[in-house]
Design a protein around this motif. Structure first.
Motif, short mmCIF file in Angstrom:
data_model
loop_
_atom_site.label_atom_id
_atom_site.label_comp_id
_atom_site.label_asym_id
_atom_site.label_seq_id
_atom_site.Cartn_x
_atom_site.Cartn_y
_atom_site.Cartn_z
N PRO A 9 0.81 -1.22 0.00
CA PRO A 9 0.00 0.00 0.00
C PRO A 9 0.84 1.28 0.00
CG PRO A 9 -0.89 -1.57 1.56
CD PRO A 9 0.40 -2.14 1.06
N TYR A 10 2.01 1.27 0.69
CA TYR A 10 2.74 2.53 0.73
C TYR A 10 3.40 2.87 -0.60
CZ TYR A 10 6.68 -0.50 2.07
OH TYR A 10 7.61 -1.49 2.13
N GLU B 263 1.83 2.12 -3.49
CA GLU B 263 0.68 2.67 -4.21
C GLU B 263 0.47 4.12 -3.80
OE1 GLU B 263 -3.64 1.40 -3.41
OE2 GLU B 263 -3.18 0.65 -5.39
N MET B 264 0.58 4.38 -2.49
CA MET B 264 0.42 5.74 -1.98
C MET B 264 1.45 6.67 -2.62
SD MET B 264 -1.61 7.13 0.12
CE MET B 264 -1.78 8.85 0.38
N ARG C 55 2.91 6.36 -5.45
CA ARG C 55 2.54 6.60 -6.85
C ARG C 55 1.39 7.59 -6.94
NH1 ARG C 55 2.39 0.44 -8.40
NH2 ARG C 55 4.59 0.09 -8.87
N LEU C 56 0.42 7.44 -6.01
CA LEU C 56 -0.75 8.32 -6.06
C LEU C 56 -0.41 9.73 -5.60
CD1 LEU C 56 -3.52 5.85 -4.87
CD2 LEU C 56 -3.19 6.79 -7.14
N LYS C 57 0.78 9.90 -5.03
CA LYS C 57 1.22 11.26 -4.72
C LYS C 57 1.87 11.89 -5.94
CE LYS C 57 3.44 11.68 -0.59
NZ LYS C 57 4.30 11.11 0.49
N HIS D 11 11.18 5.01 -1.76
CA HIS D 11 10.14 4.31 -1.01
C HIS D 11 10.31 2.80 -0.96
CE1 HIS D 11 7.50 7.73 -0.07
NE2 HIS D 11 8.05 8.26 -1.14
N ALA D 12 10.83 2.19 -2.03
CA ALA D 12 10.95 0.73 -2.00
C ALA D 12 12.32 0.30 -1.44
CB ALA D 12 10.74 0.15 -3.39
N ASN E 132 13.16 -0.14 2.33
CA ASN E 132 12.46 -1.25 2.99
C ASN E 132 12.93 -2.60 2.48
OD1 ASN E 132 10.42 0.16 4.71
ND2 ASN E 132 10.00 1.10 2.74
N GLY F 199 -1.65 13.85 -6.28
CA GLY F 199 -0.95 14.42 -5.14
C GLY F 199 -1.12 15.92 -5.07
N ALA G 44 -0.47 0.81 6.90
CA ALA G 44 0.20 0.15 5.78
C ALA G 44 0.56 1.14 4.69
CB ALA G 44 -0.69 -0.96 5.21
N SER G 45 -0.10 2.27 4.65
CA SER G 45 0.10 3.18 3.53
C SER G 45 1.13 4.27 3.81
CB SER G 45 -1.23 3.83 3.14
OG SER G 45 -2.07 2.85 2.63
N ASN H 129 4.97 4.91 4.55
CA ASN H 129 6.20 4.14 4.38
C ASN H 129 6.88 3.99 5.74
OD1 ASN H 129 8.78 3.21 3.75
ND2 ASN H 129 8.67 4.15 1.73
#
Lengths: 330, 549
Positions: free
Chosen positions: A226-227, A229-230, A232-234, A245-246, A249, B91, B103-104, B106
């Motif tokens: 989900p993060y 996706e978040m 990307r949606l930003k 972001h990836a 982690n 955004g 979860a969303s 990071n």
């Protein structure tokens, strides 16, 4: 951070235990090999008396247990003993010059090996991670496939083959780099570096595939979270999504694979050393096994085992530190 | 302000890829959203709400594609726009608030770093301006310590606060449109209020248009100006909120409204002196060195249902683990029919084990995916009752009939070939197979849609009447409690704060915490939230109210 310290201490203690077990296994294994140092050095035509006399000189006539504990007692006091070959040579020629103790003998070789491993790591790790990130970014494109095929081909080829190919292209056809890596003490750093570059490149080809593919897989594994996706949606750029972001982690598995490969660079490079006549620890180790020079074999094995243990411990600690949950508890 | 709508979706069709072919998810829906308007999208899981919400941003998840239709945002055709143009909108002018903030966000970056990323990357504000703005937004959303909270990592912040921080992040570029995708579904009722109030305030303040996706009618009633009901990828009806609540025209909408009406008749009080099936007496428990239960006591009688309610972390499931013997208590004891049970399940006899069974929240993960339905149910039949061969088969068939599934049709199926409600029925059959006296139902309906959940509740009620089963019903949903409980136990922070018969429990006066829980359950009245906030006062809602106790 207190628990990290506990982990380190625990692991170090376990590491010492592992070293002890390794030393027993190696000692027993070398003794199981047919023949011993005395027979090897004197050859087939040796008389019983000559063999027995060398054995007496070196203490090989003692029972195995007492020899092992004698050696262990020495190691615990920091004395790794003396190389049979050197001692024999000294008693034969009557001189005691040169490196007689195992420590003196191994130290320069080990330094060379570390130097080569370091040069390789400095090239291979950034290349592998960059390739992995790019392969994840352009996954399933031509770039991804080419990167995968190239690195997989290089890891699948025998090391000596890669080495000769590199020699052919970089030393023979285009004489850019020297094909012999006969480095010696007191050599200037730049010259040393130049001479080590071909073996380092060969090893880079060997270790890159593993690290790159793990980087790619670990990142792609996270892309469904989900993060991501978040992110990307930003409206962030694909490169930023992956690197910012990836990747942070995905570090834990990548670090572990890097550690494994670094350990390999210290312990498994004998073929490359032989091809380039590089005076590393691998050659010394193989030679010592050949003539059953137990003190040297034991010391090399301990160094190899310690390298594995320390690198894996470092990897674990860095994995822990890469996790903000553990770095910043509630 | 121009009269053209902000979002104009026409005839949109979406397909999802599964089993090597494209299956329809949304079959041609129109959606129009004016500037500053809040549209509620409701429907059961699988209705395509989230997919439609994301499509309004011109975004589809992997394995989903838009096969037909148009999506216009402020005159820009999002389906034809280049990736770069879309990135410029996402955004900045269109923002997204996801279901699970935990979860969303990071986990590797601080909240503030994630908050300022949008404005800085889109060139809306400098980093320092955006940080100052973030603190202002945190304050507006009534987050505690607004100056400091942004410098924490996501795992250091509670779920309700994270959800508000995510709303703040969505607001960071002052978008024209925010998609809220079930933002409060994962939260406890008391926390939900706070988040709902914050979201509603800030959307009003900045006159942001929003699409609010949820399956909870009562929630959408508080938030939306207009409601659109979806069913299996089709629109059922659209109307403004008050009309929709007072006069739904379609049968499906009416049935959604009616779900909450299921209620069992009240049973007479337990006779004094009767021996409870299970008696929990002064139980303390701990995970490692961390104590989680303190002096928990209550009784459960034959043929009755005890609902154990409380927020997540209140110790409901831990109590269940103590009763089953999975977690031996550190003090106190569990009695079965008046006899002390060994604390550890390994020390219990087969008959004692047989009497206590469990049904789990996630039927998906509680059933072995590689075993057929027949094997799953046959296993306890053979283990506890010692039946084999034809007798075993007869017993399994009888159990399947009991849970209203045709044996010949379901016996050989795998769990993956069943719907969520059917899987939960298999979970019930597996528990019944042991012929127990007592069943622990751990949030058995919370993963199910309302209509399906109601079916499960009716089935459990019928089985109880037929077999005089005793249920311990763990839930955080007070509507479920109203529907089926005989007695209620309210837990908070590992303690029982109040217990008694359902009728008394739902009647004032309550313990302050029970009162807070009860009054936090959203009602279908669109003025409910406004009235409740007025009643409680701004500083005394949700989290803040809990903290004061």
């Amino acid at each position: 951070m207190g628990n990290v310290l506990t982990i380190i201490l625990q692991r170090l203690a376990l590491g010492l235990l592992t070293l002890l077990i390794v030393s027993i296994v190696i000692f027993v294994a070398v003794n199981l090999l047919p023949g011993d140092f005395a027979q090897n050095i004197l050859g087939q035509g040796a008389t019983e008396e000559a063999v027995a006399s060398i054995r007496r000189d070196l203490g090989l006539d003692q029972p195995m247990l007492s020899r092992y504990f004698g050696w262990l007692a020495g190691v615990l006091q920091g004395d790794f003993g003396s190389s049979f070959a050197q001692m024999n040579f000294a008693s034969f020629s009557g001189t005691t010059s040169g490196a007689t103790t195992v420590a003196e003998q191994i130290a320069p070789r080990f330094a060379n090996t570390m130097f080569l491993a370091m040069v390789t790591a400095i090239i291979a790790v950034p290349v592998a991670i960059t390739l992995g990130v790019l392969a994840a970014l352009y996954r399933n494109t031509v770039f991804d496939r080419v990167a995968n095929i190239t690195t997989l081909s290089s890891i699948s080829s025998p090391e000596f083959f890669l080495a000769y190919i590199l020699i052919l292209f970089l030393a023979v056809l285009n004489p850019i780099l020297p094909s012999l890596s006969n480095i010696y003490e007191g050599m200037a750093f730049s010259e040393r570096l130049e001479k080590s570059l071909l073996p380092a490149l060969t090893l880079t080809l060997v270790v890159t595939a593993h690290m790159m593919r793990m980087t790619r897989a670990a990142i792609i594994n996270l892309l469904a979270s989900p993060y991501i996706e978040m992110a990307r949606l930003k409206g962030l750029s694909p490169m930023r999504v992956i690197v910012k972001h990836a990747l942070p982690n995905a570090l834990a598995p990548i670090i572990n694979v890097i550690a494994l490969n670094l350990a390999y660079l210290i312990t498994g490079v004998v073929v490359v050393e032989v091809v380039f006549v590089y005076p590393g620890i691998g050659q010394l180790f193989v030679d010592s096994v050949k003539i059953r020079d137990i003190p040297v074999v034991q010391a090399c094995c301990l160094i190899f085992a310690a390298a594995y243990i320390l690198l894996n411990l470092t990897a674990d600690i860095m994995s822990i530190l890469s996790n903000p949950r553990l770095r910043h508890p509630k | 302000m121009s009269e053209s709508p902000l979002v104009k979706i026409r005839g949109i069709k979406l397909e999802g890829r599964s089993d090597e072919k494209w299956n329809p998810i949304i079959n041609g829906i129109d959606l129009t959203l004016a500037r500053g308007e809040v549209l509620g999208l409701i429907g059961e899981s699988g209705a395509g709400k989230s997919t439609l919400g994301l499509a309004a941003m011109g975004y589809t998840r992997d394995g989903v594609r838009i096969s037909d239709g148009t999506v216009e945002f402020d005159g820009i055709d999002l389906l034809k726009a280049s990736a770069a143009v879309k990135r410029g909108l996402l955004g900045k002018r269109i923002a997204y608030v996801a279901q699970s903030a935990a979860a969303s966000f990071n986990p590797a970056h601080k909240l503030m770093d994630q908050h300022v990323e949008g404005p800085v990357q889109h060139g809306v504000m400098s980093r320092s301006e955006s940080e100052a703005d973030a603190i202002e937004l945190y304050r507006k959303l009534r987050l505690p310590n607004p100056e400091e909270i942004g410098f924490r990592y996501p795992h250091q912040v509670s779920g309700g606060q994270l959800q508000r921080a995510m709303t703040a992040m969505a607001m960071s570029c002052r978008p024209d449109l925010i998609i809220f995708d079930e933002p409060t579904t994962a939260l406890d009722v008391t926390t939900q209020i706070e988040v709902l109030a914050s979201i509603r305030d800030i959307v009003e303040q900045f006159n942001t248009a929003a699409i609010y996706i949820t399956h909870d009618l009562a929630v959408v009633a508080q938030m939306a100006d207009r409601i659109k009901v979806l069913l299996k990828g089709d629109e059922v009806e659209t109307a403004d909120t008050r009309t929709m609540l007072s006069a739904p025209t379609q049968d499906y909408t009416k049935s959604l409204w009616a779900v909450r009406s299921f209620e069992r008749p009240n049973k007479p009080a337990v006779q004094t002196g009767s021996v409870p099936v299970i008696s929990v007496q002064n139980v303390d428990a701990a995970y490692g060195k961390v104590p989680v239960l303190y002096d928990v006591s209550f009784d459960m009688h034959s043929g009755r249902t005890v609902a154990v309610v409380g927020e997540s972390g209140s110790g409901k499931s831990t109590t269940a683990r103590c009763i089953t013997g999975l977690l031996p208590p550190t003090a106190g004891q569990i009695l079965l029919d008046g006899e002390v049970l060994p604390p550890d399940y390994r020390k219990r006899s087969k008959d004692q084990l047989r009497q206590v069974q469990m049904i789990y929240q996630m039927a998906d993960t509680a059933l072995n995916p590689r075993m057929s339905i027949g094997q799953i149910i046959a296993r306890p039949v053979q283990f506890y009752l010692g039946l084999t061969g034809a007798e075993k088969r007869r017993k399994v068939d009888a159990l399947l009939e009991q849970i209203e599934l045709e044996p010949s049709e379901y016996y050989n199926r795998l769990p993956s070939e069943l719907s969520g409600g059917q899987k939960q029925r298999i979970g019930i059959a597996r528990a019944l197979a042991a012929e127990p006296k007592f069943i622990i139902c751990d949030e058995v309906t919370s993963a199910l849609d309302q209509l399906v959940a109601e079916g499960i509740l009716r089935l459990l009620a019928r089985l109880q009447d037929e077999l005089s089963l005793s249920y311990m019903f763990i839930t955080h949903d007070l509507a479920t409690v109203k529907a089926i409980a005989d007695e209620v136990v309210v837990m908070k922070d590992g303690r029982v704060v109040e217990q008694g018969g359902k009728v008394e429990m739902f009647k004032p006066p309550h313990h302050a915490y029970t009162d807070l829980l009860l009054s936090s359950v959203p009602e279908m009245d669109p003025d409910w939230l406004t009235n409740l906030l007025a009643q409680r006062g701004v500083d005394n809602i949700g989290d803040a109210a809990v903290d004061k106790m």
